[in-house]
Design an enzyme around this catalytic site. Structure first.
Site, PDB file in Angstrom:
ATOM      1  NE  ARG A 180      24.583  13.199  48.427  1.00  0.00           N
ATOM      2  CZ  ARG A 180      25.235  12.198  47.825  1.00  0.00           C
ATOM      3  NH1 ARG A 180      25.021  10.952  48.164  1.00  0.00           N
ATOM      4  NH2 ARG A 180      26.122  12.452  46.874  1.00  0.00           N
TER       5      ARG A 180
ATOM      6  CG  HIS B  40      28.689   8.650  51.384  1.00  0.00           C
ATOM      7  ND1 HIS B  40      28.136   9.893  51.479  1.00  0.00           N
ATOM      8  CD2 HIS B  40      28.509   8.281  50.087  1.00  0.00           C
ATOM      9  CE1 HIS B  40      27.656  10.263  50.301  1.00  0.00           C
ATOM     10  NE2 HIS B  40      27.873   9.294  49.432  1.00  0.00           N
TER      11      HIS B  40
END
Ligand code: NAP
Length: 308
Positions: free
Chosen positions: A223, A271
């Site tokens: 993350r 992502h």
């Protein structure tokens, strides 16, 4: 009884159709046009806006559409008694492992330099970085980390791993929580596959980069908040790191003015490390919906105390 699909910027009709193929009797609502909030027991979410799950008085469980659950854990509007789960599929694990392997190969073979050189019409060969200078240390030996460790090891890399509790994985040297320094000492390519918790937030920092064996490189598919962004810039500028490949960012989409865009040594992907395939994930979702109706524990249930 109904199931709520909630994911801004995604076409949830595809998910609805896939769920109905498994069980045509499930009553499905798609956010934001929810007719009967009080009938919703189970929600399937990907990055829902905080607080929109307020007012669902009969909500019993929420599952993430992917392996990450921060958007659920960070939403204080989800009451404590509501169970949380996530989707883990074999293709999700394989995709992320392949992403990491590709990032390692791109680094070793200077792929992005050649892309830049082609744009400039400039011919200049560079020595590939040898495999012996590419000991790969994986932070987080969970569902994703173990798969990546195995794939990299099967491709002839020396791989080590670091996790909270002890692990035994064939061909992979493992370290636990309090052996971080020993783990970093042996690592050239640091791969973050940790969940985001209060303990792991900011773990990719200058102190850590300095401890890596040189040449050192960073791959972050965990993350964005694992990384202290200014430390990465400083680490690259001062030679602690040769570069980085990042798939996740503190702010997504990465803002157009962000410093990372103009840094040739930072590879950026939006992502896409692993994307959940509805056809593969719906069996787990439907099973968890049914378990929720029966008051049972869920598949891939999140341990709220651990935070992952
Ligand atoms: P997971 O199964 O929950 O595994 C987490 C691992 O991290 C476990 O091995 C755990 O140790 C370890 N860990 C947790 N806290 C730790 C700490 N403080 N110190 C050391 N080790 C710690 O998670 P996962 O499904 O593999 O997912 C990993 C990450 O990948 C998540 O951040 C997820 O969001 C991300 N992800 C990204 C993408 C993408 O497209 N970029 C796709 C999928 C997943 P124990 O085993 O000892 O508990």
């Amino acid at each position: 009884m109904s199931l709520l699909l909630i994911a801004p910027n995604r076409d949830m009709n595809v998910w609805k159709e896939s769920i109905l193929e498994v069980d045509p009797n499930i009553d499905i609502e798609i956010w934001p046009k929810v007719k009967h909030k009080e009938r919703v027991n189970f929600a399937v979410s990907w990055r829902h806006p905080k607080n929109v799950l307020n007012g669902y008085s009969n909500l019993k469980a929420v599952t993430s559409l992917g392996a990450g659950v921060n958007h659920l854990l960070e939403d204080e509007a989800i009451p404590e008694h509501v169970k949380l789960a996530r989707v883990v599929t074999s293709s999700l694990k394989e995709q992320l492992a392949e992403y990491v392997l590709t990032a390692v190969l791109n680094y070793r073979n200077h792929t992005s330099r050649y892309v830049d050189q082609k744009r400039e019409g400039y011919w200049s060969p560079h020595d590939a970085i040898s495999k012996k200078d590419c000991v790969i240390g994986i932070m987080g030996l969970g569902e994703m980390g173990i798969e990546a460790a195995r794939m990299l090891s099967n491709n002839g890399y020396s791989v080590t791993g670091w996790s909270k509790t002890e692990k035994q994985i064939d061909g992979i040297e493992t370290f636990i929580y309090n052996q971080l320094n020993e783990f970093l000492d042996e690592t050239n390519i640091l791969v973050c596959m940790l969940p985001l918790t209060s303990e792991t937030q900011g773990i990719l920092n200058l102190d850590v980069f300095k401890k890596l064996k040189k040449p050192a490189y960073l791959i972050n598919v965990g993350r964005g908040a694992h990384l202290i962004e200014e430390d990465l810039i400083y680490g690259i500028d001062t030679g602690a790191l040769a570069g980085a490949c990042l798939d996740v960012f503190e702010e997504e989409p990465l803002p157009s003015h962000h410093l990372f865009w103009n840094r040739p040594k930072i590879m950026i992907t939006p992502h896409i490390g692993a994307v959940t395939d509805p056809k593969e994930a719906v069996a787990q979702i439907v099973e968890n919906y049914k378990r929720t109706l029966s008051g049972m524990d869920l598949i891939n249930q999140v341990d709220k105390k651990k935070g992952y």
